[in-house]
Enzyme design. Sequence first.
Site, PDB file in Angstrom:
ATOM      1  N   ARG A  32     -43.750  53.706 -24.091  1.00 49.77           N
ATOM      2  CA  ARG A  32     -43.795  52.345 -24.690  1.00 49.77           C
ATOM      3  C   ARG A  32     -42.435  52.107 -25.250  1.00 49.77           C
ATOM      4  O   ARG A  32     -42.208  50.942 -24.714  1.00 49.77           O
ATOM      5  CB  ARG A  32     -44.499  52.342 -25.960  1.00 49.77           C
ATOM      6  N   TYR A  60     -56.003  41.145 -26.961  1.00 51.06           N
ATOM      7  CA  TYR A  60     -55.532  42.464 -26.345  1.00 51.06           C
ATOM      8  C   TYR A  60     -55.698  42.022 -24.764  1.00 51.06           C
ATOM      9  O   TYR A  60     -57.018  41.863 -24.526  1.00 51.06           O
ATOM     10  CB  TYR A  60     -56.321  43.572 -26.752  1.00 51.06           C
ATOM     11  N   TRP A  84     -54.898  48.341 -28.212  1.00 51.99           N
ATOM     12  CA  TRP A  84     -53.893  47.397 -27.716  1.00 51.99           C
ATOM     13  C   TRP A  84     -52.757  47.763 -26.858  1.00 51.99           C
ATOM     14  O   TRP A  84     -52.458  49.102 -26.895  1.00 51.99           O
ATOM     15  CB  TRP A  84     -53.154  47.272 -29.241  1.00 51.99           C
ATOM     16  N   ALA A 103     -46.374  55.189 -35.525  1.00 52.25           N
ATOM     17  CA  ALA A 103     -45.315  54.249 -35.288  1.00 52.25           C
ATOM     18  C   ALA A 103     -44.985  54.060 -34.029  1.00 52.25           C
ATOM     19  O   ALA A 103     -43.873  54.057 -33.294  1.00 52.25           O
ATOM     20  CB  ALA A 103     -43.737  54.601 -35.931  1.00 52.25           C
ATOM     21  N   PRO A 122     -50.314  54.280 -36.434  1.00 49.65           N
ATOM     22  CA  PRO A 122     -50.068  55.356 -37.479  1.00 49.65           C
ATOM     23  C   PRO A 122     -49.008  56.290 -37.118  1.00 49.65           C
ATOM     24  O   PRO A 122     -48.434  57.136 -37.782  1.00 49.65           O
ATOM     25  CB  PRO A 122     -51.351  56.210 -37.413  1.00 49.65           C
ATOM     26  N   LYS A 164     -41.647  62.348 -29.053  1.00 47.38           N
ATOM     27  CA  LYS A 164     -41.428  62.084 -27.891  1.00 47.38           C
ATOM     28  C   LYS A 164     -40.149  61.281 -27.449  1.00 47.38           C
ATOM     29  O   LYS A 164     -39.685  61.664 -26.237  1.00 47.38           O
ATOM     30  CB  LYS A 164     -42.497  61.298 -27.006  1.00 47.38           C
TER      31      LYS A 164
HETATM   32  N1  LIG Z   1     -54.529  44.475 -36.413  1.00 43.10           N
HETATM   33  C1  LIG Z   1     -53.225  44.667 -35.940  1.00 43.10           C
HETATM   34  O1  LIG Z   1     -52.482  43.644 -36.116  1.00 43.10           O
HETATM   35  C2  LIG Z   1     -52.904  45.705 -34.952  1.00 43.10           C
HETATM   36  C3  LIG Z   1     -51.558  45.930 -34.424  1.00 43.10           C
HETATM   37  C4  LIG Z   1     -51.203  46.784 -33.566  1.00 43.10           C
HETATM   38  C5  LIG Z   1     -52.335  47.767 -33.339  1.00 43.10           C
HETATM   39  N2  LIG Z   1     -53.535  47.843 -33.771  1.00 43.10           N
HETATM   40  C6  LIG Z   1     -54.656  48.640 -33.487  1.00 43.10           C
HETATM   41  O2  LIG Z   1     -54.081  50.083 -33.688  1.00 43.10           O
HETATM   42  C7  LIG Z   1     -54.140  50.710 -32.665  1.00 43.10           C
HETATM   43  C8  LIG Z   1     -53.091  51.557 -32.656  1.00 43.10           C
HETATM   44  O3  LIG Z   1     -51.821  51.179 -32.793  1.00 43.10           O
HETATM   45  P1  LIG Z   1     -50.591  51.779 -31.806  1.00 43.10           P
HETATM   46  O4  LIG Z   1     -51.169  51.823 -30.397  1.00 43.10           O
HETATM   47  O5  LIG Z   1     -49.348  51.135 -32.010  1.00 43.10           O
HETATM   48  O6  LIG Z   1     -50.637  53.319 -32.563  1.00 43.10           O
HETATM   49  P2  LIG Z   1     -49.752  54.562 -32.408  1.00 43.10           P
HETATM   50  O7  LIG Z   1     -50.780  55.683 -32.431  1.00 43.10           O
HETATM   51  O8  LIG Z   1     -48.745  54.571 -33.449  1.00 43.10           O
HETATM   52  O9  LIG Z   1     -48.826  54.646 -30.792  1.00 43.10           O
HETATM   53  C9  LIG Z   1     -49.626  55.006 -29.904  1.00 43.10           C
HETATM   54  C10 LIG Z   1     -48.642  55.237 -28.559  1.00 43.10           C
HETATM   55  O10 LIG Z   1     -47.955  56.316 -28.857  1.00 43.10           O
HETATM   56  C11 LIG Z   1     -48.080  57.424 -27.862  1.00 43.10           C
HETATM   57  N3  LIG Z   1     -48.587  58.468 -28.269  1.00 43.10           N
HETATM   58  C12 LIG Z   1     -49.838  58.635 -29.051  1.00 43.10           C
HETATM   59  N4  LIG Z   1     -49.959  59.767 -29.056  1.00 43.10           N
HETATM   60  C13 LIG Z   1     -49.252  60.614 -28.349  1.00 43.10           C
HETATM   61  C14 LIG Z   1     -49.033  61.742 -28.072  1.00 43.10           C
HETATM   62  N5  LIG Z   1     -49.766  62.941 -28.728  1.00 43.10           N
HETATM   63  N6  LIG Z   1     -47.870  62.357 -27.501  1.00 43.10           N
HETATM   64  C15 LIG Z   1     -47.216  61.542 -26.701  1.00 43.10           C
HETATM   65  N7  LIG Z   1     -47.083  60.186 -27.022  1.00 43.10           N
HETATM   66  C16 LIG Z   1     -48.373  59.674 -27.919  1.00 43.10           C
HETATM   67  C17 LIG Z   1     -48.475  56.662 -26.537  1.00 43.10           C
HETATM   68  O11 LIG Z   1     -47.771  55.605 -26.183  1.00 43.10           O
HETATM   69  P3  LIG Z   1     -46.899  55.868 -24.698  1.00 43.10           P
HETATM   70  O12 LIG Z   1     -47.571  56.946 -24.007  1.00 43.10           O
HETATM   71  O13 LIG Z   1     -47.189  54.553 -24.148  1.00 43.10           O
HETATM   72  O14 LIG Z   1     -45.440  56.167 -24.989  1.00 43.10           O
HETATM   73  C18 LIG Z   1     -49.552  55.531 -27.509  1.00 43.10           C
HETATM   74  O15 LIG Z   1     -49.873  54.361 -26.606  1.00 43.10           O
HETATM   75  C19 LIG Z   1     -54.040  49.523 -31.228  1.00 43.10           C
HETATM   76  O16 LIG Z   1     -54.370  50.275 -30.136  1.00 43.10           O
HETATM   77  C20 LIG Z   1     -54.848  48.683 -31.779  1.00 43.10           C
HETATM   78  O17 LIG Z   1     -56.209  48.968 -31.660  1.00 43.10           O
HETATM   79  C21 LIG Z   1     -53.837  46.548 -34.720  1.00 43.10           C
END
Ligand SMILES: NC(=O)c1ccc[n+]([C@@H]2O[C@H](COP(=O)([O-])OP(=O)(O)OC[C@H]3O[C@@H](n4cnc5c(N)ncnc54)[C@H](OP(=O)(O)O)[C@@H]3O)[C@@H](O)[C@H]2O)c1
Length: 333
Positions: free
Chosen positions: A228, A54, A21, A211, A209, A218
């Site tokens: 983001r 997406y 996403w 947030a 997971p 970060k």
């Molecule tokens: N079913 C639904 O309605 C729904 C809704 C939302 C998401 N989803 C699914 O869930 C997946 C995960 O959601 P999410 O992207 O919100 O998850 P998340 O893991 O909470 O956030 C991901 C974002 O956090 C940052 N990040 C992650 N690991 C990092 C690290 N080690 N160091 C620094 N920054 C880090 C990056 O953003 P930046 O680098 O851009 O700051 C990354 O894109 C989506 O891709 C999608 O497949 C489903």
Amino acid sequence: MKYRRVGKSGLKISELSLGTWLTFGGTMEDEVAEQCINTAIENGINFIDSAEIYARGGAEKVIGEWLAEETVDRNKIVISSKVFWPTSDNVNDWGLNRKNIMSAIEGTLERLGTDHIDIYFMHRFDYTTPLRETVEVVDDLIRSGMTHYWGTSAWTAAQLERVHAIAREIGAHPPIVEQPMYNMFFRHIELEIMRVATDLGMGFTVFSPLAQGLLTGKYNEGIPEGSRGSRFESLKKRLTPETLAKLKKLAEIAESLDITMSQLGLAWILRRPEISAALIGASRPEHIIENVKASDVKLNNNVLEEIEGVLKNKPAWPETYEPNIYYEDRIRY
Ligand SMILES: NC(=O)c1ccc[n+]([C@@H]2O[C@H](COP(=O)([O-])OP(=O)(O)OC[C@H]3O[C@@H](n4cnc5c(N)ncnc54)[C@H](OP(=O)(O)O)[C@@H]3O)[C@@H](O)[C@H]2O)c1
């Protein structure tokens, strides 16, 4: 990497799996997206989660290009997609009615360049389509081999009970997995959904997971450029002094365990056996390399209590995440 069964089904997925996403076909160059998938696979991830909506099909296209590479063995990868959100102004071009689901999956399979997906998620509950119609059409998809399993996303406990009752009544395949938001700050599924879905034999692939990055730490010292949070006002707004104070205390706990905040946040999710996988988003391969290490972290009871002491939150519906109001204002009836 460890693998978990998706509920009571026989399907096994990596407990940390890759989401697409915003990033795939969106904020990330396609080349970097491909590097992310390769890094994920090299680190044992076997499940890639996507959706029709997406990047309006763009995420599926990027996955499809990767799948088309000679070195990729489609059969080793678990791929999901989702249907619900409107993709045009057409009155039938959204929701969980037979017409939309049939045309949506055709587009999904075409973009992915595969003849089947593994899990098809109903991306929200549709209050305008009889649930039995949805169960019947998804059952048809499973019987025709277009998807192997199906799931729900952000459905309530009562909706999960109803859909299973209908599937039982008509001898259709029930959904095997629910996909809700779940992280240290959003724990509403602990109230009721976790128990109900588990009793129904469903697993959980949880989204956001970390947030959306807050729990990586970060933002602890400000909003990094290009993150983001720098793009989305809704995420920025969540950086209240209270949340920042909690984040800083969580950083101390992570440091005392010699792990990163991301690893702490993900290991905290994986403490629950009901979870099949945490879906991690990544905007660069390094995020994946760091985050998959959470699979090796086991938090003991003292640490879990310490975390509870910091969070001091009870599972409750977050204001922004009450499914009934979540999308109604965006959908034309
Ligand atoms: N079913 C639904 O309605 C729904 C809704 C939302 C998401 N989803 C699914 O869930 C997946 C995960 O959601 P999410 O992207 O919100 O998850 P998340 O893991 O909470 O956030 C991901 C974002 O956090 C940052 N990040 C992650 N690991 C990092 C690290 N080690 N160091 C620094 N920054 C880090 C990056 O953003 P930046 O680098 O851009 O700051 C990354 O894109 C989506 O891709 C999608 O497949 C489903």
